[in-house]
Design an enzyme around this catalytic site. Sequence first.
Site, PDB file in Angstrom:
ATOM      1  N   LYS A  90       0.838  -1.209   0.000  1.00 51.21           N
ATOM      2  CA  LYS A  90       0.000   0.000   0.000  1.00 51.21           C
ATOM      3  C   LYS A  90       0.869   1.253   0.000  1.00 51.21           C
ATOM      4  O   LYS A  90       0.620   2.190  -0.762  1.00 51.21           O
ATOM      5  CB  LYS A  90      -0.901  -0.053   1.237  1.00 51.21           C
ATOM      6  CG  LYS A  90      -1.883   1.073   1.372  1.00 51.21           C
ATOM      7  CD  LYS A  90      -3.057   0.668   2.255  1.00 51.21           C
ATOM      8  CE  LYS A  90      -2.742   0.699   3.741  1.00 51.21           C
ATOM      9  NZ  LYS A  90      -2.606   2.061   4.280  1.00 51.21           N
ATOM     10  N   ARG A 118       2.894   5.862  -3.344  1.00 52.08           N
ATOM     11  CA  ARG A 118       4.064   6.611  -3.833  1.00 52.08           C
ATOM     12  C   ARG A 118       4.244   6.468  -5.335  1.00 52.08           C
ATOM     13  O   ARG A 118       4.723   7.386  -6.000  1.00 52.08           O
ATOM     14  CB  ARG A 118       5.312   6.148  -3.073  1.00 52.08           C
ATOM     15  CG  ARG A 118       5.326   6.682  -1.625  1.00 52.08           C
ATOM     16  CD  ARG A 118       6.228   5.854  -0.745  1.00 52.08           C
ATOM     17  NE  ARG A 118       6.395   6.387   0.610  1.00 52.08           N
ATOM     18  CZ  ARG A 118       5.506   6.238   1.610  1.00 52.08           C
ATOM     19  NH1 ARG A 118       4.372   5.596   1.409  1.00 52.08           N
ATOM     20  NH2 ARG A 118       5.757   6.743   2.799  1.00 52.08           N
ATOM     21  N   GLY A 162      -4.558   8.246   5.540  1.00 52.91           N
ATOM     22  CA  GLY A 162      -3.633   9.238   6.073  1.00 52.91           C
ATOM     23  C   GLY A 162      -2.453   9.459   5.145  1.00 52.91           C
ATOM     24  O   GLY A 162      -1.982  10.593   4.981  1.00 52.91           O
ATOM     25  N   ARG A 207      -7.835  12.890  12.548  1.00 59.51           N
ATOM     26  CA  ARG A 207      -6.418  12.542  12.755  1.00 59.51           C
ATOM     27  C   ARG A 207      -5.524  13.780  12.660  1.00 59.51           C
ATOM     28  O   ARG A 207      -5.849  14.735  11.955  1.00 59.51           O
ATOM     29  CB  ARG A 207      -6.003  11.462  11.741  1.00 59.51           C
ATOM     30  CG  ARG A 207      -6.744  10.148  12.010  1.00 59.51           C
ATOM     31  CD  ARG A 207      -6.374   9.067  11.030  1.00 59.51           C
ATOM     32  NE  ARG A 207      -4.967   8.698  11.154  1.00 59.51           N
ATOM     33  CZ  ARG A 207      -4.357   7.874  10.302  1.00 59.51           C
ATOM     34  NH1 ARG A 207      -5.024   7.353   9.284  1.00 59.51           N
ATOM     35  NH2 ARG A 207      -3.092   7.577  10.461  1.00 59.51           N
ATOM     36  N   SER A 265       7.686   9.275  11.807  1.00 66.29           N
ATOM     37  CA  SER A 265       6.546   9.037  10.923  1.00 66.29           C
ATOM     38  C   SER A 265       7.001   9.154   9.478  1.00 66.29           C
ATOM     39  O   SER A 265       7.484  10.204   9.050  1.00 66.29           O
ATOM     40  CB  SER A 265       5.443  10.056  11.209  1.00 66.29           C
ATOM     41  OG  SER A 265       4.600  10.193  10.085  1.00 66.29           O
ATOM     42  N   ASP A 275       2.204  -0.932  11.952  1.00 67.65           N
ATOM     43  CA  ASP A 275       0.890  -1.400  11.506  1.00 67.65           C
ATOM     44  C   ASP A 275       0.639  -2.865  11.866  1.00 67.65           C
ATOM     45  O   ASP A 275      -0.484  -3.359  11.735  1.00 67.65           O
ATOM     46  CB  ASP A 275       0.744  -1.224   9.987  1.00 67.65           C
ATOM     47  CG  ASP A 275       0.735   0.252   9.598  1.00 67.65           C
ATOM     48  OD1 ASP A 275       0.394   1.092  10.451  1.00 67.65           O
ATOM     49  OD2 ASP A 275       1.075   0.557   8.438  1.00 67.65           O
ATOM     50  N   LYS A 332      -3.952   6.306  14.707  1.00 66.27           N
ATOM     51  CA  LYS A 332      -4.131   5.623  13.418  1.00 66.27           C
ATOM     52  C   LYS A 332      -5.608   5.698  13.010  1.00 66.27           C
ATOM     53  O   LYS A 332      -6.354   6.493  13.573  1.00 66.27           O
ATOM     54  CB  LYS A 332      -3.628   4.180  13.525  1.00 66.27           C
ATOM     55  CG  LYS A 332      -2.122   4.082  13.766  1.00 66.27           C
ATOM     56  CD  LYS A 332      -1.351   4.625  12.581  1.00 66.27           C
ATOM     57  CE  LYS A 332       0.134   4.608  12.823  1.00 66.27           C
ATOM     58  NZ  LYS A 332       0.880   5.296  11.759  1.00 66.27           N
ATOM     59  N   ARG A 373      -5.771   2.370  18.058  1.00 68.04           N
ATOM     60  CA  ARG A 373      -5.593   0.910  17.961  1.00 68.04           C
ATOM     61  C   ARG A 373      -5.193   0.256  19.273  1.00 68.04           C
ATOM     62  O   ARG A 373      -5.278  -0.969  19.384  1.00 68.04           O
ATOM     63  CB  ARG A 373      -4.587   0.573  16.846  1.00 68.04           C
ATOM     64  CG  ARG A 373      -5.192   0.774  15.474  1.00 68.04           C
ATOM     65  CD  ARG A 373      -4.252   0.367  14.358  1.00 68.04           C
ATOM     66  NE  ARG A 373      -4.928   0.496  13.064  1.00 68.04           N
ATOM     67  CZ  ARG A 373      -4.310   0.665  11.909  1.00 68.04           C
ATOM     68  NH1 ARG A 373      -2.984   0.715  11.866  1.00 68.04           N
ATOM     69  NH2 ARG A 373      -5.004   0.751  10.796  1.00 68.04           N
TER      70      ARG A 373
HETATM   71  C1  S3P Z   1       2.779   4.876   6.114  1.00 66.83           C
HETATM   72  C2  S3P Z   1       3.413   5.202   7.286  1.00 66.83           C
HETATM   73  C3  S3P Z   1       2.932   4.808   8.613  1.00 66.83           C
HETATM   74  C4  S3P Z   1       1.921   3.681   8.553  1.00 66.83           C
HETATM   75  C5  S3P Z   1       0.901   3.902   7.471  1.00 66.83           C
HETATM   76  C6  S3P Z   1       1.565   4.032   6.112  1.00 66.83           C
HETATM   77  C7  S3P Z   1       3.339   5.346   4.847  1.00 66.83           C
HETATM   78  O1  S3P Z   1       2.302   5.907   9.225  1.00 66.83           O
HETATM   79  O2  S3P Z   1       1.271   3.524   9.786  1.00 66.83           O
HETATM   80  O3  S3P Z   1      -0.011   2.815   7.431  1.00 66.83           O
HETATM   81  O4  S3P Z   1       2.929   4.850   3.787  1.00 66.83           O
HETATM   82  O5  S3P Z   1       4.192   6.239   4.878  1.00 66.83           O
HETATM   83  P1  S3P Z   1       3.158   7.049   9.967  1.00 66.83           P
HETATM   84  O6  S3P Z   1       4.160   7.520   9.027  1.00 66.83           O
HETATM   85  O7  S3P Z   1       2.189   8.133  10.306  1.00 66.83           O
HETATM   86  O8  S3P Z   1       3.699   6.371  11.186  1.00 66.83           O
END
Ligand code: S3P
Length: 434
Positions: free
Chosen positions: A22, A27, A101, A129, A174, A321, A348, A352
């Site tokens: 995902k 990206r 997100g 969020r 993050s 995750d 999240k 969670r």
């Molecule tokens: C992600 C980063 C993570 C992850 C999310 C996907 C990403 O979140 O929990 O499911 O694709 O960059 P955070 O960067 O907010 O920790």
Amino acid sequence: MDTVRLTPPRTLQLDIESPGDKSIGHRSLILNAAAKGEATVTRFPRGADTLASLAIVRALGVRVTELERAADGYSSTLRVRSNGVQGLKEPDRILNARNSGTTMRLMLGLLAGAPLTAVMNGDSSLRGRPMGRVVEPLRAMGAQIWGRNDGALAPLTVHGSALNGFTYEMPVASAQLKSCLLIAGLSASGKTTVIEPAPSRDHTERMVFAMGARIRSEGNTIEIERSEMTATDVIVPGDISSAAPWLVAGLVHPDARITVRAVGINPTRTGILDVLREMGANMTISNEQEVGGEPIADITVESSDLRPVEVGGAIIPRLIDELPVLTVAAMHANGVSRFRDAAELRVKETDRIATTSGELEKMGARVEEMPDGMVIYGGERLGGTVVRSHGDHRIVMTLAVAAMAARGETVIQGADAVHVSYPAFFEQLGAGAT
Ligand code: S3P
């Protein structure tokens, strides 16, 4: 498929591919939208989250055509054509990131330096969020963003403007925040430097490098300079986060053997493998290869006696995750396991820590909530009952895995949330359970 009823099968035998990653799927579109030219994306995962990114880049004038759709309907080969950040078109509608997100935070980095005004919104989970963590540093780069709570909550309006590079010490590890700032840095003057408190997934760094961006990483510091990127083909590896439920199911079910093929094993994502190994998992990794700048492998697990484990510190961003489903592994270990330093779980798709412990407790688990994690008292046999997803895809899969080794029937309400990342999940589960 709102409600799913599961009883533990006698045997669980599966040999599958998990859906395309995902994070890399998002990206492949957002970064090719920031680049100039045409590229092919192979094995693009058609979960609801990545489809939200697809609809948004299209609304920004990026041409995306579907060359082929897999027989099961859940992945596509796409052709993406863009004229770069400065060639993006002003959208004539509100951009809807839905539950995602990653879509909202990465897109904000792209829109901040684009010649347009756009409004981004999402579903009720996403509207709650924290967006201040990206909006504040983007504003420090010169971005113009407005929203509820002084820009901390969506809906958000972005008026693209000239950005300046800066140095930023991230308060949380993050990858979404890091990626947002690196994407903004692509169109900012001078140099943008971000410093992470601990390494998070580095798919953005790898992909923009392949696209020709001037980017360097050393330790936890990443520097990027204003760059014109060239569209680049992406082959999306299998998602280790989607493989995780199978790995745990195969370990905790008493008569199981499961192989998940072509799983991305980028070291910034493999915290779960380290933890399962420490728990004594019967797990083998084979057929290691590199595809399109990302390592992949096949992972096989078999029923195992698990030991309790302590999880905390720098490993957390490498398995963030997977923590909900790891709780199920810990419940099957004889003894007390502790997950800490994971307060990010509270922001999240759902909180969670609360949703995982609350729903698993209904099945008879002994889980104590901590502000930044959970204490799990393993060894209790779970019993099926009525549980609910709270609209969170990872909670649906966690509950399904718990059901695989519980007594009696488990009824999962709101199971359709699984579409966010893994629409084929229950079909595959049905095929392997006898
Ligand atoms: C992600 C980063 C993570 C992850 C999310 C996907 C990403 O979140 O929990 O499911 O694709 O960059 P955070 O960067 O907010 O920790």
